[in-house]
Scaffold this motif. Structure first.
Motif, PDB file in Angstrom:
ATOM      1  N   THR A 108       0.834  -1.206   0.000  1.00 25.13           N
ATOM      2  CA  THR A 108       0.000   0.000   0.000  1.00 25.13           C
ATOM      3  C   THR A 108       0.865   1.251   0.000  1.00 25.13           C
ATOM      4  O   THR A 108       0.613   2.200  -0.750  1.00 25.13           O
ATOM      5  CB  THR A 108      -0.920   0.014   1.235  1.00 25.13           C
ATOM      6  OG1 THR A 108      -1.757  -1.155   1.211  1.00 25.13           O
ATOM      7  CG2 THR A 108      -1.795   1.257   1.239  1.00 25.13           C
TER       8      THR A 108
ATOM      9  N   CYS B 114       3.916   1.547  -1.061  1.00 22.53           N
ATOM     10  CA  CYS B 114       4.618   1.653  -2.343  1.00 22.53           C
ATOM     11  C   CYS B 114       3.690   2.097  -3.475  1.00 22.53           C
ATOM     12  O   CYS B 114       4.169   2.577  -4.509  1.00 22.53           O
ATOM     13  CB  CYS B 114       5.251   0.313  -2.707  1.00 22.53           C
ATOM     14  SG  CYS B 114       6.639  -0.159  -1.647  1.00 22.53           S
ATOM     15  N   THR B 115       2.375   1.941  -3.296  1.00 26.33           N
ATOM     16  CA  THR B 115       1.422   2.311  -4.338  1.00 26.33           C
ATOM     17  C   THR B 115       1.019   3.775  -4.262  1.00 26.33           C
ATOM     18  O   THR B 115       0.423   4.311  -5.203  1.00 26.33           O
ATOM     19  CB  THR B 115       0.160   1.419  -4.248  1.00 26.33           C
ATOM     20  OG1 THR B 115       0.552   0.044  -4.169  1.00 26.33           O
ATOM     21  CG2 THR B 115      -0.727   1.567  -5.490  1.00 26.33           C
TER      22      THR B 115
ATOM     23  N   CYS C 117       1.521   6.121  -7.216  1.00 28.67           N
ATOM     24  CA  CYS C 117       0.558   5.960  -8.311  1.00 28.67           C
ATOM     25  C   CYS C 117      -0.722   6.738  -8.005  1.00 28.67           C
ATOM     26  O   CYS C 117      -1.333   7.320  -8.906  1.00 28.67           O
ATOM     27  CB  CYS C 117       0.249   4.485  -8.524  1.00 28.67           C
ATOM     28  SG  CYS C 117       1.687   3.503  -9.012  1.00 28.67           S
TER      29      CYS C 117
ATOM     30  N   ALA D 142       6.903   1.082 -11.546  1.00 31.28           N
ATOM     31  CA  ALA D 142       5.535   0.600 -11.674  1.00 31.28           C
ATOM     32  C   ALA D 142       5.484  -0.834 -12.192  1.00 31.28           C
ATOM     33  O   ALA D 142       4.625  -1.617 -11.775  1.00 31.28           O
ATOM     34  CB  ALA D 142       4.742   1.521 -12.601  1.00 31.28           C
TER      35      ALA D 142
ATOM     36  N   LEU E 214       6.398  -2.997  -9.263  1.00 33.65           N
ATOM     37  CA  LEU E 214       5.326  -2.917  -8.276  1.00 33.65           C
ATOM     38  C   LEU E 214       4.107  -3.723  -8.711  1.00 33.65           C
ATOM     39  O   LEU E 214       3.517  -4.464  -7.906  1.00 33.65           O
ATOM     40  CB  LEU E 214       4.934  -1.460  -8.048  1.00 33.65           C
ATOM     41  CG  LEU E 214       3.731  -1.211  -7.126  1.00 33.65           C
ATOM     42  CD1 LEU E 214       4.024  -1.720  -5.723  1.00 33.65           C
ATOM     43  CD2 LEU E 214       3.369   0.270  -7.104  1.00 33.65           C
ATOM     44  N   ALA E 215       3.708  -3.587  -9.977  1.00 37.62           N
ATOM     45  CA  ALA E 215       2.533  -4.308 -10.471  1.00 37.62           C
ATOM     46  C   ALA E 215       2.727  -5.819 -10.372  1.00 37.62           C
ATOM     47  O   ALA E 215       1.813  -6.551  -9.974  1.00 37.62           O
ATOM     48  CB  ALA E 215       2.241  -3.907 -11.916  1.00 37.62           C
TER      49      ALA E 215
ATOM     50  N   GLN F 164       2.447  -6.809  -6.686  1.00 38.34           N
ATOM     51  CA  GLN F 164       1.044  -6.815  -6.261  1.00 38.34           C
ATOM     52  C   GLN F 164       0.334  -8.069  -6.754  1.00 38.34           C
ATOM     53  O   GLN F 164      -0.442  -8.696  -6.010  1.00 38.34           O
ATOM     54  CB  GLN F 164       0.345  -5.567  -6.809  1.00 38.34           C
ATOM     55  CG  GLN F 164       0.816  -4.268  -6.196  1.00 38.34           C
ATOM     56  CD  GLN F 164       0.365  -3.059  -6.990  1.00 38.34           C
ATOM     57  OE1 GLN F 164       0.076  -3.159  -8.172  1.00 38.34           O
ATOM     58  NE2 GLN F 164       0.298  -1.912  -6.343  1.00 38.34           N
TER      59      GLN F 164
ATOM     60  N   LEU G 262      -5.353  -2.146  -6.027  1.00 36.62           N
ATOM     61  CA  LEU G 262      -4.061  -1.467  -6.060  1.00 36.62           C
ATOM     62  C   LEU G 262      -3.333  -1.765  -7.369  1.00 36.62           C
ATOM     63  O   LEU G 262      -2.707  -0.873  -7.968  1.00 36.62           O
ATOM     64  CB  LEU G 262      -3.196  -1.908  -4.875  1.00 36.62           C
ATOM     65  CG  LEU G 262      -3.659  -1.489  -3.480  1.00 36.62           C
ATOM     66  CD1 LEU G 262      -2.661  -1.986  -2.430  1.00 36.62           C
ATOM     67  CD2 LEU G 262      -3.814   0.023  -3.377  1.00 36.62           C
TER      68      LEU G 262
ATOM     69  N   THR H 267      -2.294   0.971 -10.182  1.00 37.69           N
ATOM     70  CA  THR H 267      -0.909   1.076 -10.650  1.00 37.69           C
ATOM     71  C   THR H 267      -0.845   1.065 -12.166  1.00 37.69           C
ATOM     72  O   THR H 267      -0.155   1.898 -12.779  1.00 37.69           O
ATOM     73  CB  THR H 267      -0.068  -0.082 -10.086  1.00 37.69           C
ATOM     74  OG1 THR H 267      -0.074  -0.023  -8.659  1.00 37.69           O
ATOM     75  CG2 THR H 267       1.363  -0.011 -10.591  1.00 37.69           C
TER      76      THR H 267
END
Length: 235
Positions: free
Chosen positions: A72, A74-75, A78, A130, A133-134, A137, A157, A161
Motif C-alpha cells: 500500500t 509503495c502504491t 501511483c 511501476a 510494483l505491479a 502486487q 491497487l 498502478t
C-alpha cells in the motif's frame, strides 16, 4: 533475482554485439539501464534479507498484513498521479515545486498536458518502478493466504498502478500486461493460494475490468490517445 540477472547479462551481451556492429562504444543510456538493473538486483537481495529477518520475529498470520501495508505504501506514488490529474489542492504545482522532474527531451507544454512523474525525477524511473510494483502486487495477491476482501484490495491497487501508467510512460503500459501473461503462463500453480482455479478466475475477471477501465480513459479524453497509439504501433 534470477530474471533480473538473466536480463542484465542478456542486455549487456546485446549491447556489446550492437556496439561492435555499429563500431561505437556504449552510450550513456546503455550504462543508465545497466545501472538500474544492478541497483534492482542489489535491492532485491536486501529486501529478501529484510523480509527473512522480520519473518523470524512475526507469525505467519502477521506477515500478510505487514506485506499488504508495505505494498500500500509503495502504491501511493501511483495515487499521486490521479491527485495531480484532478489537481486536488493544487497538487500539480506542489509536485513540480518539490521534485522538479526532468523533461529535457520534451517540450514543457507537452509534458504538462498529460505526463506525470509523481515523486520520481523522470518518466523512465517511474515506469520501471511501476512494472516491478505491479508484478509484486499480482504475485502477493495470488500467493498470500489472505481473506477475499484483502485480495480484492490488492487487485484494486494493481489496477490503479496500471491505469496510472497511461499518464506516465508507454513502456509500462505495454510491458505490464505482457509480464502478467508471462507470470500466469510460467508461475507454479502449487505456489498459489487456491491453485489453478484462483489463477484462472483472476485472469478471466481481470481482462474485462482492465478493458472497461482503459476504454473509459480513452472515452473521457483523460489521456493522450495519439501518444498511446504510437507506442502500441511500435510493436
Amino acid at each position: 533475482v534470477s530474471p533480473y540477472l538473466f536480463h542484465f547479462f542478456g542486455f549487456f551481451v546485446m549491447l556489446l554485439i550492437t556496439s561492435m556492429l555499429a563500431q561505437s562504444t556504449l552510450n550513456n543510456h546503455d550504462v543508465y539501464v545497466l545501472r538500474y538493473c544492478a541497483q534492482s538486483i542489489c535491492a532485491l537481495f536486501l529486501f529478501d534479507h529484510w523480509f527473512r529477518s522480520i519473518a523470524d520475529r512475526y507469525s505467519h498470520l502477521e506477515m500478510p498484513k505487514i506485506l499488504t501495508m508495505v505494498i500500500t505504501l509503495c502504491t501511493l506514488p501511483c495515487l499521486l498521479v490521479f491527485l495531480q490529474r484532478v489537481d486536488l489542492f493544487g497538487m500539480r504545482d506542489i509536485v513540480l515545486t518539490l521534485y522538479k522532474p526532468q523533461f529535457h527531451f520534451l517540450g514543457e507544454e507537452q509534458f504538462s498536458s498529460y505526463r506525470y512523474t509523481s515523486i520520481f525525477k523522470d518518466f523512465f524511473t517511474f515506469s520501471c518502478f511501476a512494472i516491478v510494483l505491479a508484478m509484486t502486487q499480482l504475485v502477493m495477491m495470488l500467493k498470500m493466504p489472505i481473506a477475499t476482501k484483502s485480495r480484492v484490495y490488492l487487485f484494486l491497487l494493481f489496477l490503479m498502478t496500471y491505469l496510472s501508467q497511461f499518464y506516465v510512460a508507454r513502456t509500462s503500459v505495454i510491458l505490464i500486461p505482457l509480464f502478467c501473461f508471462m507470470l500466469f503462463w510460467f508461475y507454479p500453480v502449487e505456489q498459489i493460494q487456491g491453485g489453478r482455479s484462483r489463477k484462472l478466475l483472476f485472469f478471466f475477471l481481470s481482462i474485462p475490468i482492465l478493458c472497461v477501465a482503459v476504454i473509459s480513459l480513452f472515452y473521457f479524453n483523460v489521456i493522450n490517445e495519439n501518444w498511446i497509439r504510437e507506442g502500441i504501433s511500435a510493436l
